[in-house]
Design a protein around this motif. Structure first.
Motif, PDB file in Angstrom:
ATOM      1  N   ALA A 116       0.828  -1.207   0.000  1.00 34.01           N
ATOM      2  CA  ALA A 116       0.000   0.000   0.000  1.00 34.01           C
ATOM      3  C   ALA A 116       0.860   1.253   0.000  1.00 34.01           C
ATOM      4  N   ALA A 117       1.933   1.254   0.795  1.00 34.85           N
ATOM      5  CA  ALA A 117       2.792   2.436   0.911  1.00 34.85           C
ATOM      6  C   ALA A 117       3.486   2.775  -0.400  1.00 34.85           C
ATOM      7  N   THR A 118       3.767   1.765  -1.223  1.00 33.60           N
ATOM      8  CA  THR A 118       4.476   2.005  -2.484  1.00 33.60           C
ATOM      9  C   THR A 118       3.524   2.143  -3.673  1.00 33.60           C
ATOM     10  N   SER A 119       2.229   2.326  -3.404  1.00 31.21           N
ATOM     11  CA  SER A 119       1.229   2.408  -4.482  1.00 31.21           C
ATOM     12  C   SER A 119       1.464   3.639  -5.351  1.00 31.21           C
ATOM     13  N   ASP A 120       1.316   3.428  -6.664  1.00 37.19           N
ATOM     14  CA  ASP A 120       1.360   4.560  -7.589  1.00 37.19           C
ATOM     15  C   ASP A 120       0.051   4.692  -8.362  1.00 37.19           C
ATOM     16  N   SER A 121      -0.978   3.945  -7.925  1.00 34.60           N
ATOM     17  CA  SER A 121      -2.289   4.031  -8.568  1.00 34.60           C
ATOM     18  C   SER A 121      -3.357   3.649  -7.548  1.00 34.60           C
ATOM     19  N   PRO A 122      -4.581   4.142  -7.721  1.00 34.02           N
ATOM     20  CA  PRO A 122      -5.658   3.747  -6.822  1.00 34.02           C
ATOM     21  C   PRO A 122      -5.885   2.235  -6.797  1.00 34.02           C
ATOM     22  N   THR A 123      -5.687   1.567  -7.931  1.00 32.14           N
ATOM     23  CA  THR A 123      -5.900   0.117  -7.994  1.00 32.14           C
ATOM     24  C   THR A 123      -4.934  -0.620  -7.082  1.00 32.14           C
ATOM     25  N   GLN A 124      -3.655  -0.241  -7.114  1.00 27.44           N
ATOM     26  CA  GLN A 124      -2.668  -0.895  -6.244  1.00 27.44           C
ATOM     27  C   GLN A 124      -2.974  -0.615  -4.783  1.00 27.44           C
ATOM     28  N   LEU A 125      -3.389   0.608  -4.489  1.00 30.13           N
ATOM     29  CA  LEU A 125      -3.702   0.948  -3.102  1.00 30.13           C
ATOM     30  C   LEU A 125      -4.897   0.139  -2.598  1.00 30.13           C
ATOM     31  N   ILE A 126      -5.922  -0.018  -3.442  1.00 28.79           N
ATOM     32  CA  ILE A 126      -7.082  -0.818  -3.047  1.00 28.79           C
ATOM     33  C   ILE A 126      -6.659  -2.270  -2.832  1.00 28.79           C
ATOM     34  N   ALA A 127      -5.770  -2.790  -3.699  1.00 26.27           N
ATOM     35  CA  ALA A 127      -5.275  -4.154  -3.537  1.00 26.27           C
ATOM     36  C   ALA A 127      -4.515  -4.304  -2.205  1.00 26.27           C
ATOM     37  N   GLY A 128      -3.709  -3.290  -1.886  1.00 28.60           N
ATOM     38  CA  GLY A 128      -3.000  -3.316  -0.607  1.00 28.60           C
ATOM     39  C   GLY A 128      -3.955  -3.313   0.572  1.00 28.60           C
ATOM     40  N   ARG A 129      -5.007  -2.520   0.462  1.00 35.48           N
ATOM     41  CA  ARG A 129      -6.007  -2.473   1.539  1.00 35.48           C
ATOM     42  C   ARG A 129      -6.751  -3.805   1.658  1.00 35.48           C
ATOM     43  N   VAL A 130      -6.964  -4.484   0.542  1.00 36.07           N
ATOM     44  CA  VAL A 130      -7.595  -5.805   0.595  1.00 36.07           C
ATOM     45  C   VAL A 130      -6.709  -6.778   1.377  1.00 36.07           C
ATOM     46  N   LEU A 131      -5.407  -6.808   1.053  1.00 38.81           N
ATOM     47  CA  LEU A 131      -4.494  -7.709   1.765  1.00 38.81           C
ATOM     48  C   LEU A 131      -4.360  -7.322   3.232  1.00 38.81           C
ATOM     49  N   LEU A 132      -4.404  -6.021   3.521  1.00 36.14           N
ATOM     50  CA  LEU A 132      -4.412  -5.596   4.921  1.00 36.14           C
ATOM     51  C   LEU A 132      -5.637  -6.164   5.636  1.00 36.14           C
ATOM     52  N   GLY A 133      -6.776  -6.176   4.947  1.00 35.57           N
ATOM     53  CA  GLY A 133      -7.981  -6.750   5.532  1.00 35.57           C
ATOM     54  C   GLY A 133      -7.847  -8.234   5.797  1.00 35.57           C
ATOM     55  N   VAL A 134      -7.198  -8.973   4.867  1.00 34.26           N
ATOM     56  CA  VAL A 134      -6.982 -10.410   5.066  1.00 34.26           C
ATOM     57  C   VAL A 134      -6.087 -10.635   6.283  1.00 34.26           C
ATOM     58  N   GLY A 135      -4.981  -9.892   6.351  1.00 35.49           N
ATOM     59  CA  GLY A 135      -4.087 -10.028   7.507  1.00 35.49           C
ATOM     60  C   GLY A 135      -4.767  -9.659   8.804  1.00 35.49           C
ATOM     61  N   GLY A 136      -5.528  -8.569   8.789  1.00 39.38           N
ATOM     62  CA  GLY A 136      -6.252  -8.161   9.983  1.00 39.38           C
ATOM     63  C   GLY A 136      -7.264  -9.191  10.421  1.00 39.38           C
ATOM     64  N   ALA A 137      -7.903  -9.852   9.444  1.00 39.80           N
ATOM     65  CA  ALA A 137      -8.886 -10.891   9.775  1.00 39.80           C
ATOM     66  C   ALA A 137      -8.237 -12.088  10.448  1.00 39.80           C
ATOM     67  N   MET A 138      -6.981 -12.347  10.149  1.00 35.57           N
ATOM     68  CA  MET A 138      -6.256 -13.439  10.809  1.00 35.57           C
ATOM     69  C   MET A 138      -5.822 -13.053  12.223  1.00 35.57           C
ATOM     70  N   VAL A 139      -5.584 -11.764  12.431  1.00 34.82           N
ATOM     71  CA  VAL A 139      -5.083 -11.293  13.717  1.00 34.82           C
ATOM     72  C   VAL A 139      -6.196 -11.093  14.751  1.00 34.82           C
ATOM     73  N   MET A 140      -7.284 -10.442  14.357  1.00 31.03           N
ATOM     74  CA  MET A 140      -8.228  -9.921  15.346  1.00 31.03           C
ATOM     75  C   MET A 140      -8.963 -10.992  16.158  1.00 31.03           C
ATOM     76  N   PRO A 141      -9.533 -12.050  15.549  1.00 32.46           N
ATOM     77  CA  PRO A 141     -10.167 -13.055  16.406  1.00 32.46           C
ATOM     78  C   PRO A 141      -9.159 -13.791  17.274  1.00 32.46           C
ATOM     79  N   SER A 142      -7.900 -13.857  16.803  1.00 34.61           N
ATOM     80  CA  SER A 142      -6.863 -14.517  17.599  1.00 34.61           C
ATOM     81  C   SER A 142      -6.584 -13.745  18.884  1.00 34.61           C
ATOM     82  N   THR A 143      -6.633 -12.408  18.831  1.00 37.29           N
ATOM     83  CA  THR A 143      -6.346 -11.637  20.040  1.00 37.29           C
ATOM     84  C   THR A 143      -7.372 -11.926  21.125  1.00 37.29           C
ATOM     85  N   LEU A 144      -8.646 -11.887  20.780  1.00 38.41           N
ATOM     86  CA  LEU A 144      -9.682 -12.088  21.788  1.00 38.41           C
ATOM     87  C   LEU A 144      -9.736 -13.539  22.254  1.00 38.41           C
ATOM     88  N   SER A 145      -9.532 -14.496  21.338  1.00 37.17           N
ATOM     89  CA  SER A 145      -9.578 -15.901  21.742  1.00 37.17           C
ATOM     90  C   SER A 145      -8.379 -16.267  22.614  1.00 37.17           C
TER      91      SER A 145
END
Length: 520
Positions: A116-145
């Motif tokens: 996301a930080a190295t994005s030079d287009s909105p498409t790359q930035l959206i793709a980075g945000r999608v992967l951030l969402g995947v990573g976040g989805a792996m992290v967040m339920p693990s913290t509470l459990s």
């Protein structure tokens, strides 16, 4: 299955050692709180990423020139992807190891931050945000459990959940402040680069400190259920987003209905499985349902409010990104106070009173904003942010305590998934739904004859005014600011209505003397 009102819970059956002291399985009090610090540091980043771009959006727009639709996707795709995957990742953690999932997810979060930080287009930035969402989805339920398993003593667990909720709420609230400081000094990409060193340190500490937990005797993951949950949640959220943005157009309505139908099939499938991805029977418990609903709707209203207020501070009052972020700090401090006060208040007056008080506090804040004289002054915004933070801290902490105490340790991932799905989906839907309502009101308030870009967004109006220059540009900018301000107060009425309905439902669903595990 443990009942939410049980005074204590058994040790995790996957941990043969059992609890060697009142607070956790074979670990000292200091080590348990060190583990909590590792979990909360990751949660802080994931929560911040839901709002950190709020103040970076104007400079990002200047740099990349994304369309109005791309702007909304850049902001809310993170929450929608994260929310869509949480049920699946919670079940994966239960089966294959919560520590393993947590560490893998946070590594992916770091890689996605670089993309996301190295994005030079909105498409790359959206793709980075999608992967951030995947990573976040792996992290967040693990913290509470993991908190559910590390803290087996109900009293300690209630306090730990209070800290967890404080970090989750404060992270979302200080995102604009941190983002503002970084954007002002280093540009919008710094909002992503800041994640990388924290990821490296947290992963190293997690490998050393965190215990592994895996549920014993579970069946293989039902991938059909996983696909149904992802498609259903994302379809429902996407449909709501587009219906809110474009009205009842055919595409949005069809996808909305299909998402609802897929989720219905998912629920029916879970009822037939011996080891479901999500035990939907939990929702037969009225307090459990009320807690999930309170989290979803509280974050729907609060997430949209933080997004719109951040834009209001920059576009209407002309504050820099850091100055805008600094002026949202009251909500972070108030959330911290509300979250840390919730465990003691639950012990004193019960879950129903605390959850209801939190929602009523949010309702009071939205009504204050809706009734504020125009042009709205920052004094009203500051009081609104304080009441919003206090109410949100109380409601979210109490809801998390109810959800976590409703399941046995081997199903803690499911409780984390329900809590985090409600939280993140609320933020994503809030920006999509209420953000779209605000945008439609703004466009309706703009007079005919102004440039189309000025009707689409306040950022477009600022560009059109700069292009016009002179008195005509100044008049256009003042008109746009007035329209944005009026749309903000009108949207506050919608938010107040949503919170009012949820408050009534919560007070109806939760028994008067109900106490969640750890609140007594």
């Amino acid at each position: 299955m443990a009942h939410p009102s049980n005074p204590a819970d058994p040790a995790d059956p996957a941990d043969p050692a059992g609890p060697a002291d009142p607070g956790g399985p074979g670990r000292s009090r200091s080590s348990r709180w060190a583990m909590l610090a590792v979990l909360c540091s990751s949660l802080l980043l994931v929560a911040m990423d839901a709002t950190i771009l709020n103040v970076a959006l104007p400079s990002l727009i200047d740099d990349m020139r994304p369309s109005a639709l791309q702007q909304l996707w850049i902001i809310d795709v993170y929450g929608l992807v994260l929310g869509g995957l949480l049920v699946t990742t919670g079940a994966i953690g239960d089966r294959f190891g919560r520590k393993r999932l947590f560490l893998a997810g946070f590594v992916l979060f770091g890689v996605a931050s670089v993309l996301a930080a190295t994005s030079d287009s909105p498409t790359q930035l959206i793709a980075g945000r999608v992967l951030l969402g995947v990573g976040g989805a792996m992290v967040m339920p693990s913290t509470l459990s993991l908190i559910r398993n590390i803290f087996t003593d109900p009293h300690e667990r209630a306090l730990a959940i209070g800290f967890w909720a404080a970090v989750a709420g404060a992270g979302a609230a200080i995102g604009p402040l941190v983002g503002g400081l970084l954007v002002e000094e280093y540009g919008w990409s710094a909002a992503f680069w800041v994640n990388v060193p924290v990821v490296v340190v947290t992963v190293a500490a997690g490998i050393w400190l965190l215990p592994e937990y895996k549920a014993a005797g579970t069946h293989a993951l039902d991938w059909a259920s996983a696909a149904l949950s992802v498609v259903g949640i994302v379809g429902l959220a996407w449909g709501i987003k587009h219906v809110a943005k474009n009205g009842p157009a055919a595409t949005g309505v069809v996808i909305l209905v299909l998402g609802a139908l897929v989720l219905t099939v998912f629920v029916l499938r879970q009822l037939r499985l011996p080891d479901p991805l999500l035990d939907v029977r939990l929702f037969r418990s009225h307090p459990f349902t009320a807690a999930a609903l309170a989290t979803l709707m509280a974050m729907l209203a609060a997430g949209a409010a933080l997004f719109l207020v951040s834009l209001w501070l920059q576009y209407v009052h002309g504050y820099s990104p850091f100055e805008a972020g600094l002026r949202t700090l009251p909500v972070a401090l108030a959330t911290l106070v509300g979250s840390l006060a919730a465990p003691r208040l639950m012990h004193a007056v019960g879950v129903r009173a605390v959850m209801g008080a939190g929602l009523l506090g949010m309702l009071a804040g939205f009504l204050l904003l809706a009734l504020s004289p125009e042009p709205t002054s920052y004094v009203y915004i500051a009081v609104f942010l304080v009441t919003l933070g206090l109410g949100d801290g109380l409601a979210i902490t109490t809801s998390a305590s109810v959800l976590v105490s409703a399941v046995p340790p081997e199903r803690a991932g499911q409780a984390g998934a329900v809590s985090e799905t409600s939280y993140e989906l609320g933020v994503g839907l809030g920006v999509a739904l209420l953000g779209s309502i605000h945008g439609a009101l703004y466009a309706d308030l703009m007079p005919r004859g102004v440039p189309e870009a000025a009707r689409e967004s306040m950022g477009g109006a600022a560009e059109a005014a700069a292009a016009l220059g002179g008195p005509a540009g100044s008049r256009l900018l003042e008109t746009a600011r007035s329209a944005f301000d009026q749309a903000l107060t009108t949207t506050a009425y919608v938010s107040a209505g949503i919170v009012a309905v949820v408050t009534v439902l919560v007070l109806w669903l939760v028994p008067k003397n109900f106490k969640a595990t750890g609140s007594h």
